[in-house]
Enzyme design. Structure first.
Site, mmCIF file in Angstrom:
data_model
loop_
_atom_site.group_PDB
_atom_site.id
_atom_site.type_symbol
_atom_site.label_atom_id
_atom_site.label_comp_id
_atom_site.label_asym_id
_atom_site.label_seq_id
_atom_site.Cartn_x
_atom_site.Cartn_y
_atom_site.Cartn_z
ATOM 1 N N HIS A 24 24.166 0.622 -78.646
ATOM 2 C CA HIS A 24 24.960 1.511 -79.497
ATOM 3 C C HIS A 24 25.432 0.751 -80.738
ATOM 4 O O HIS A 24 25.390 1.289 -81.856
ATOM 5 C CB HIS A 24 26.163 2.024 -78.700
ATOM 6 C CG HIS A 24 27.097 2.882 -79.477
ATOM 7 N ND1 HIS A 24 26.781 4.172 -79.867
ATOM 8 C CD2 HIS A 24 28.360 2.650 -79.955
ATOM 9 C CE1 HIS A 24 27.798 4.694 -80.539
ATOM 10 N NE2 HIS A 24 28.764 3.777 -80.603
ATOM 11 N N ASP A 78 37.236 0.174 -79.104
ATOM 12 C CA ASP A 78 36.581 1.080 -80.051
ATOM 13 C C ASP A 78 37.052 0.777 -81.472
ATOM 14 O O ASP A 78 38.240 0.627 -81.720
ATOM 15 C CB ASP A 78 36.920 2.530 -79.695
ATOM 16 C CG ASP A 78 35.999 3.533 -80.363
ATOM 17 O OD1 ASP A 78 35.067 3.105 -81.067
ATOM 18 O OD2 ASP A 78 36.215 4.748 -80.176
#
Length: 385
Positions: A295, A221
């Protein structure tokens, strides 16, 4: 042989990027060039001792925490919005109560936030302790008495055909982080003691670093975060809004994951949703225009001139296996609020409309709040009257 070399190249580039994220000066390139070393010189006259981070009072040079100089004004110091990702963080959202002198108490506490941070940070100078303060739109006028940043407004809910980004209350945000959970705990305790009945806790989330900066879905992330000189250009307001110069917009969302549903997907299906490979974090090609975007693609924002705009994510996993809670606390810092809001529009509405971010089928937002982190100079001045 060739395959091993390719794997080695991917491994080295991935973990070099990861190193720049985890290294205490992680907002600058991981390798120590002469230019990088020069950028880390403190603004104060106190020297940085070899092998040690600057103290809280030694804010970074113009390369990382620029001084927004306006003619005839004192130089503006930004808050430590570019502090490194740490192993532990607390996200504390508060509302200001209506009791007499509540605003006065809040102003006094915010003015002394640097002193409170020093009280805690001195216990372990190697723990990279930092706290960033955000102020919400509804209390900005009462708390600061200053012109409101041009883009600051309450978080607007985003309603898609299937999923909704909810809007929830919050007047103050304290993003507390360090390498030690006990330091975060102690700071929060002292802070709430100082604020007393002037505030109520809206949400408190404790996050942790998970392996090599992965979320609980198993993916790295924050790969797209800016580094080095690109950090202040992406997160600090400048000449476009001189009254808010040195500050940063902050958006927070608390997501919980459907881990059972996510685990039913094959690795290739998960990778198509995220837009990166799961093991090596290699970026996948964008889908053709008009087809389902990943995404990663939906969170890539360009303006009308085709210029791409970055934000700084300091997301952290949170949860409790015993209670079946698994989540990600999203926190994004940006020079321009519209960039994050456009990301959310693309995620929830879709691009084109209807082709929303498929990660939302497995991640549900519980909160959504917008803040502005004013400069450290503004915070320090709040108790001056």
């Amino acid at each position: 042989m060739l395959k091993n070399r390719i794997r080695g190249t991917i491994h080295d580039s991935f973990y070099s990027g990861l190193g720049s994220r985890l290294y205490p000066g992680s907002r600058i390139p991981w390798h120590r060039t002469a230019e990088a070393t020069q950028r880390r010189q403190p603004l104060s006259n106190q020297p940085i001792r070899a092998g040690r981070r600057p103290l809280i009072t030694q804010l970074y040079s113009p390369g990382l925490a620029p001084r927004a100089r306006m003619s005839g004004r004192v130089p503006i110091e930004s808050q430590r919005v570019d502090a490194p990702l740490t192993s532990s963080a607390t996200f504390l959202v508060l509302s200001v109560t209506e009791i007499p002198d509540a605003v006065k108490t809040v102003r006094s506490a915010l003015a002394d936030i640097d002193g409170l941070a020093k009280n805690v940070a001195i216990r372990d100078l190697g723990a990279s302790f930092a706290c960033t303060v955000g102020i919400g739109s509804d209390v900005w006028d009462r708390v600061t008495g200053l012109p409101k940043p041009s883009e600051l407004h309450p978080f607007p809910p985003v309603e898609g055909a299937k999923h909704t980004a909810v809007s929830t209350p919050g007047d103050l945000l304290f993003h507390i982080r360090s390498e030690r959970r006990d330091l975060n705990f102690e700071f929060e305790k002292q802070l709430l003691d100082l604020l007393g009945d002037s505030v109520k806790v809206v949400d408190e989330t404790v996050g942790f670093r998970y392996f090599d900066v992965r979320d609980l879905l198993g993916f790295v992330d924050g790969t797209a975060n800016p580094v080095g000189p690109a950090v202040p250009a992406s997160i600090l307001v400048a000449e476009e809004d001189t009254a808010a110069a040195g500050g940063s917009y902050i958006v927070v969302q608390k997501y919980v994951h459907d881990m059972k549903g996510w685990k039913t997907l094959k690795a290739e299906q998960q990778e198509a949703i995220i837009g990166r490979t799961k093991l090596d974090n290699v970026e996948l090609d964008d889908a053709p225009t008009g087809q389902q975007a990943s995404h990663k693609t939906l969170n890539t924002i360009e303006d009308e001139n085709g210029v791409e705009h970055d934000i700084l994510r300091d997301n952290m996993p949170f949860g409790s296996p015993g209670s079946g809670e698994f989540g990600t606390y999203f926190i994004g810092y940006s020079r321009r609020l519209w960039v994050i809001e456009k990301m959310l529009q693309r995620m929830y509405i879709g691009e084109p409309p209807g082709l929303y971010d498929r990660i939302l089928d497995y991640s549900r937002p519980l909160t959504g709040t917008t803040f502005f982190a004013p400069s450290a100079s503004i915070l320090a001045s709040l108790d001056s009257d």
